[in-house]
Design a protein around this motif. Structure first.
Motif, PDB file in Angstrom:
ATOM      1  N   ASP A 106       0.838  -1.206   0.000  1.00 16.72           N
ATOM      2  CA  ASP A 106       0.000   0.000   0.000  1.00 16.72           C
ATOM      3  C   ASP A 106       0.871   1.254   0.000  1.00 16.72           C
ATOM      4  O   ASP A 106       0.637   2.193  -0.770  1.00 16.72           O
ATOM      5  N   ALA A 107       1.883   1.272   0.871  1.00 11.99           N
ATOM      6  CA  ALA A 107       2.757   2.442   0.970  1.00 11.99           C
ATOM      7  C   ALA A 107       3.582   2.614  -0.306  1.00 11.99           C
ATOM      8  O   ALA A 107       3.755   3.733  -0.807  1.00 11.99           O
ATOM      9  N   SER A 127       5.783  11.281   0.414  1.00 12.69           N
ATOM     10  CA  SER A 127       6.558  10.130  -0.039  1.00 12.69           C
ATOM     11  C   SER A 127       7.511   9.658   1.052  1.00 12.69           C
ATOM     12  O   SER A 127       7.689   8.451   1.257  1.00 12.69           O
ATOM     13  N   GLN A 130       5.582   7.589   3.583  1.00 11.66           N
ATOM     14  CA  GLN A 130       5.272   6.247   3.097  1.00 11.66           C
ATOM     15  C   GLN A 130       6.523   5.372   3.079  1.00 11.66           C
ATOM     16  O   GLN A 130       6.483   4.188   3.428  1.00 11.66           O
ATOM     17  N   LYS A 131       7.645   5.968   2.696  1.00 10.42           N
ATOM     18  CA  LYS A 131       8.901   5.220   2.675  1.00 10.42           C
ATOM     19  C   LYS A 131       9.293   4.786   4.081  1.00 10.42           C
ATOM     20  O   LYS A 131       9.841   3.702   4.280  1.00 10.42           O
ATOM     21  N   LYS A 133       7.265   3.979   6.455  1.00  8.51           N
ATOM     22  CA  LYS A 133       6.446   2.800   6.769  1.00  8.51           C
ATOM     23  C   LYS A 133       7.059   1.538   6.175  1.00  8.51           C
ATOM     24  O   LYS A 133       7.107   0.491   6.833  1.00  8.51           O
TER      25      LYS A 133
END
Length: 204
Positions: A106-107, A127, A130-131, A133
């Motif tokens: 998802d991330a 970004s 998300q990275k 995660k």
């Protein structure tokens, strides 16, 4: 059965790997389907209102989505070893591993979508978040990689597909760096026939 299919979707790959591992692949017709968040596709939306792949039409005409539901349905159709363990500690571990691997995907996909925006509209902090995660999830997998062994569950299938997607779309990030145990496990798991047969590649 009919499976709405994209060769580059890691979620579709989960379904196909499970189908191959359980001997169900021959019962499934793969229907190539374009599904993009910015482009409407009425054909798939008629079966899956989220308009995403994978989406499965069962033999009795029921439409199932998304990959966790489809995988568990397929796992109910065979008499071999279950990818979804029976209720108990092993099941919760497998489901947690699937959730963690799906979270990586998802991330990673959100990063891909952000990168596809015009440069002046990209949000670097988004970004980076998300990275982060993805990095945290990979570190958690490294910590438990020594316990993954040779088991084939929905958890290890999802992990294998997530790591394969990182190789496919984010090879420069080198997720193996600093994670030798996870890298060694993946090398062995990725050699399984089901994984080798579903290796993603961009259309020619």
């Amino acid at each position: 059965m009919k499976l709405r299919y994209s060769a580059t979707s890691p979620y579709v790959r989960k379904v196909v790997v499970l189908a191959l591992e359980t001997g169900l692949d021959a019962r499934i017709e793969r229907v190539p389907t374009a599904a993009a968040p910015t482009k409407a596709n009425p054909e798939i939306a008629a079966e899956n209102p989220l308009a995403k792949v994978p989406s499965l039409t069962t033999d009795d005409g029921q439409h199932l989505y998304d990959s966790p539901v489809i995988c568990e349905y397929l796992d109910s159709l065979h008499d071999g070893a279950r990818a979804f363990p029976t209720p108990g500690p092993l099941r919760w571990t497998a489901l947690r591993q699937q959730a963690l691997a799906d979270g990586i995907l998802d991330a990673a996909l959100l990063i891909r979508y952000e990168m596809s925006r015009p440069a002046d509209r990209q949000w670097a902090d988004w970004s980076a978040g998300q990275k982060r995660k993805v990095t945290q999830a990979l570190d958690a997998l490294e910590a438990e990689a020594s316990r993954l062994g040779d088991q084939v569950t929905i958890g290890t299938i999802a992990i294998g597909c997530a790591l394969g997607y990182l190789d496919f779309r984010f090879a420069a990030d080198d997720w193996r760096r600093g994670r030798p145990t996870l890298a060694a496990w993946y090398e062995k798991f990725a050699a399984r026939p089901s994984m080798a047969a579903t290796q993603p590649k961009d259309p020619a």
